[in-house]
Design an enzyme around this catalytic site. Structure first.
Site, PDB file in Angstrom:
ATOM      1  N   SER A 285      34.507 -24.661 -54.308  1.00 56.12           N
ATOM      2  CA  SER A 285      35.916 -24.779 -54.668  1.00 56.12           C
ATOM      3  C   SER A 285      36.342 -26.251 -54.607  1.00 56.12           C
ATOM      4  CB  SER A 285      36.759 -23.888 -53.748  1.00 56.12           C
ATOM      5  OG  SER A 285      38.074 -23.761 -54.231  1.00 56.12           O
TER       6      SER A 285
ATOM      7  N   ASP B 267      36.022 -19.628 -59.339  1.00 57.67           N
ATOM      8  CA  ASP B 267      35.970 -20.284 -58.032  1.00 57.67           C
ATOM      9  C   ASP B 267      34.813 -19.768 -57.172  1.00 57.67           C
ATOM     10  OD1 ASP B 267      36.613 -21.112 -55.292  1.00 57.67           O
ATOM     11  OD2 ASP B 267      38.561 -21.665 -56.104  1.00 57.67           O
TER      12      ASP B 267
END
Length: 555
Positions: free
Chosen positions: A257, A414
């Site tokens: 992320s 993500d």
């Protein structure tokens, strides 16, 4: 005064047993060539690399060892977080009035663990420790495990895979050995003829592990823009605490992320000072990361979904209406293309090829395959020939904020959806030291209802952070247990920093405050655990500055 920590490259071992046995062992170690270097610490001995080589149990590069003797498991537990033992040898020979522990003593039932949770979360006072000492607790594995759980700070985890248990040769040994193996100890040794040689052989195992795990790694978790900014402060603090080295000198960089952004910039050779100046908009050549770069609306996607929403009401079938309304929710509100272009320009500015395959350092970025739910690691085959900017874009595509990124016919989102961090990848690639930066910590408050008062969106974010943090903590403890000889140095936000980071992970206006908070928080954490962190770094070729110089960084 030296600027360098006069640190410990040697291994550290704690040896605990009954008093009569320990006094005999001290004599044996002195005869073998060990020395007591501190008259005020009569239980501490240094076994030099020369002694180890003379005994033909070590190579020339073997760094030596320090061994501390104990007759009290509570004293050992009290000193364990500071001494940072690589190995504990628990000797149950000559234990007086030995009582064979039953199954419930070896493995506490769940109700007992719950009732003791409050005790495990605090560091007991020295008064309580001495009260326990007066009870003359037997030197057994069960009492050692209980002491470590109760008398070490909250969040401290010492894996039982670093414990070697020595047993007497008796009729009860077989049953005892079986139960200890279920407790996942490192090894059980039955009445060795020479305890000094046992110590040397056990230490040699640590050395052999290091020969196969020479690499060092930095692994950074996510946490939105706030996590990105906090991580920059942490990395900058580490850079300022290291002597003649920097974070860019590590071998492996892992990110997930927003942590993928910081990991990637370190891997390509960007110093944290440049990142700090960029955040403060004081860099003379680096383009600042602005709101228009982070938030570029996905106009076409939003318009298409709005049209679907309006068209949904053309049916009178309630089931069909619900289905159409579900399909009208945008996949993402922001494209993320400007963010990708931003990192492409960063690479060109530093003259770096935007390719993971051409990096001198090892870089691994975790993403999630949106269609299969599988965690994919960019940087290893068959996902090695990926552009760095594209990998960052994919790993930061948090639904429903950003649209997924298409790479090689797959759609990726993500990485934190399927992996809290990539420290397991670092270990698999040969890392013996893992510096883990984890900004994804939920907000905490002693006031009941504090989260609910902040509204539904805050409650949703809090739930996500709690879910990720629970999974991360579980993964971390599991990794420590499976890899007992890997050294972990962990940095997480303190309560003050968590308060500043509470709420919307996408907000950006507090960036300068978080850089400073992350920096000062990390300096304070290094100072509070200075000896343990310095020892871990020194074992892997990194020296910390002296404690005095690090203290001056807060002024």
């Amino acid at each position: 005064m030296s600027d360098k920590f006069s640190g410990f490259k040697e291994y550290r071992v704690m040896y605990v047993g009954v008093e009569r046995l320990i006094e005999s062992l001290k004599h044996d170690f002195l005869n073998a060539g060990a020395r007591n270097l501190d008259q005020q610490k009569s239980n501490s001995f240094s076994v030099s690399s020369y002694v180890l080589r003379r005994l033909a149990l070590a190579a020339n590069a073997f760094p030596g060892a320090t061994i501390n003797f104990y007759t009290d498991v509570y004293q050992l537990a009290h000193e364990l977080p500071v001494f940072d033992a690589d190995l504990i040898i628990l000797d149950e020979r000559l234990v007086q009035d030995e009582i064979e522990p039953n199954q419930n003593e070896l493995f506490e039932i769940e109700e007992e663990e719950k009732s003791n949770q409050d005790d495990m979360k605090v560091l007991h006072s020295s008064k309580t420790t001495f009260e326990q000492k007066d009870q003359k607790i037997s030197v057994t594995f069960e009492n050692l495990k209980s002491a470590i759980e109760k008398f070490t700070p909250r969040g401290f985890h010492y894996t039982m895979r670093r414990v070697v248990v020595v047993l007497p040769n008796s009729a009860k040994t077989t049953n005892r050995e079986f139960r200890l193996s279920l407790a996942n100890v490192r090894a059980v040794i039955i009445d060795p003829p020479d305890s000094v040689e046992l110590f040397l052989i056990a230490t040699r195992q640590l050395y052999d592990f290091r020969l196969n795990h020479k690499k060092t790694s930095i692994c950074i978790s996510g946490g939105g823009l706030e996590g990105y900014i906090y991580s920059i402060g942490v990395v900058n603090a580490i850079d300022n605490c290291l002597l003649d080295r920097e974070c860019g000198d590590f071998d492996i960089f892992c990110g997930v992320s927003s942590g993928a952004i910081v990991s990637s910039t370190l891997a390509v050779g960007v110093h944290s000072d440049d990142l700090v100046k960029q955040i403060y908009r004081k860099h003379t050549s680096l383009e600042p990361l602005g709101l228009n770069t982070v938030f570029d609306p996905a106009g076409a996607e939003i318009f298409r979904r709005v049209f679907d929403f309006i068209r949904a009401f053309s049916t009178f079938d309630s089931a069909e209406l619900v289905s159409r309304l579900q399909n009208s929710v945008p996949t993402g509100f922001f494209k993320g293309e400007k963010l990708k272009k931003f990192f492409e320009r960063q690479m060109r500015h530093f003259g770096i090829d935007d390719s993971m395959a051409h990096l001198k350092k090892e870089l691994y970025i975790s993403v999630t395959d949106q269609d299969t739910g599988e965690n994919i690691v960019f940087g290893e085959e068959p996902w090695k020939d990926i552009r760095i900017s594209q990998a960052i874009r994919a790993s930061t595509a948090l639904p429903p904020f950003y649209l997924p990124e298409r790479i090689k016919g797959h759609w990726f989102t993500d990485g934190q959806l399927t992996s809290a961090s990539d420290f397991n990848t670092a270990i698999r690639k040969g890392a013996g030291l893992v510096v883990y930066i984890d900004p994804m910590v939920p907000y905490t408050s002693n006031q009941p209802g504090a989260v609910m008062k902040k509204g539904g969106y805050f409650t949703l974010v809090q739930a996500v952070k709690s879910l990720v943090q629970t999974r991360s903590s579980s993964m971390l403890m599991h990794s420590m247990d499976n890899n007992p000889d890997v050294d972990f140095v962990i940095f997480k936000p303190t309560d003050e920093v968590m308060e500043a980071m509470a709420g919307n992970p996408m907000k950006y206006y507090i960036r300068t405050e978080l850089v400073d908070l992350g920096y000062r928080c990390t300096i304070s954490q290094i100072l509070s655990s200075y000896d343990a962190i310095a020892h871990k770094f020194a074992k892997h070729g990194f020296a910390l500055k002296s404690k005095k110089l690090i203290q001056e960084l807060l002024n």
